[in-house]
Design a protein around this motif. Sequence first.
Motif, mmCIF file in Angstrom:
data_model
loop_
_atom_site.group_PDB
_atom_site.id
_atom_site.type_symbol
_atom_site.label_atom_id
_atom_site.label_comp_id
_atom_site.label_asym_id
_atom_site.label_seq_id
_atom_site.Cartn_x
_atom_site.Cartn_y
_atom_site.Cartn_z
ATOM 1 N N GLY A 168 10.203 2.171 7.481
ATOM 2 C CA GLY A 168 10.404 3.079 8.593
ATOM 3 C C GLY A 168 9.590 2.810 9.838
ATOM 4 O O GLY A 168 9.568 3.635 10.754
ATOM 5 N N SER A 169 8.932 1.658 9.920
ATOM 6 C CA SER A 169 8.179 1.340 11.130
ATOM 7 C C SER A 169 9.126 1.229 12.317
ATOM 8 O O SER A 169 10.204 0.654 12.217
ATOM 9 N N GLU A 179 2.706 2.281 -1.428
ATOM 10 C CA GLU A 179 3.632 1.608 -2.332
ATOM 11 C C GLU A 179 3.908 0.144 -1.999
ATOM 12 O O GLU A 179 4.327 -0.604 -2.875
ATOM 13 N N SER A 180 3.720 -0.257 -0.766
ATOM 14 C CA SER A 180 4.068 -1.630 -0.394
ATOM 15 C C SER A 180 2.978 -2.601 -0.877
ATOM 16 O O SER A 180 1.956 -2.193 -1.415
ATOM 17 N N ASP A 181 3.198 -3.869 -0.604
ATOM 18 C CA ASP A 181 2.235 -4.905 -0.972
ATOM 19 C C ASP A 181 1.162 -5.092 0.105
ATOM 20 O O ASP A 181 0.503 -6.127 0.164
ATOM 21 N N LEU A 182 0.951 -4.090 0.937
ATOM 22 C CA LEU A 182 0.039 -4.187 2.071
ATOM 23 C C LEU A 182 -1.357 -4.639 1.670
ATOM 24 O O LEU A 182 -1.929 -5.530 2.304
ATOM 25 N N LYS A 212 4.105 6.369 2.346
ATOM 26 C CA LYS A 212 4.697 5.538 1.294
ATOM 27 C C LYS A 212 4.388 4.063 1.529
ATOM 28 O O LYS A 212 4.074 3.328 0.592
ATOM 29 N N PHE A 213 4.487 3.627 2.781
ATOM 30 C CA PHE A 213 4.187 2.237 3.104
ATOM 31 C C PHE A 213 2.761 1.886 2.690
ATOM 32 O O PHE A 213 2.515 0.847 2.062
ATOM 33 N N LEU A 214 1.821 2.742 3.025
ATOM 34 C CA LEU A 214 0.419 2.467 2.702
ATOM 35 C C LEU A 214 0.164 2.492 1.196
ATOM 36 O O LEU A 214 -0.665 1.741 0.695
#
Length: 99
Positions: A31-32, A65-68, A61-63
């Motif tokens: 969603g960025s 759940e992602s591979d960040l 969620k990005f922070l």
Amino acid sequence: MPAILVKHAVKDYDSWKPYFDNHDSTRNEYGSQGYRLFRTAEDSNDLVMVFDWDTMEDAQKFLEESDLKDVMEDAGVIGEPEIYFLEEIESKLPEEPLA
């Protein structure tokens, strides 16, 4: 529009930047809506990023759940980043770019 402000240092900006660029598609999936990238005047490896997001929930969620975290480690991020969740309350931009 919700935003995330991230501040962190990197070992070497030129080595870090390709990882950042390659991660754009993952940010977009979560969603960025775009970003602005800054470096501090004192240290070219000390970075500040402001990301616009569609919703605060998707940013979270990005922070989470992602591979960040893995990408940041591989890219040479030093220490823990400072992360702030922001909600814009006012904005004033020039109607035409200043010359």
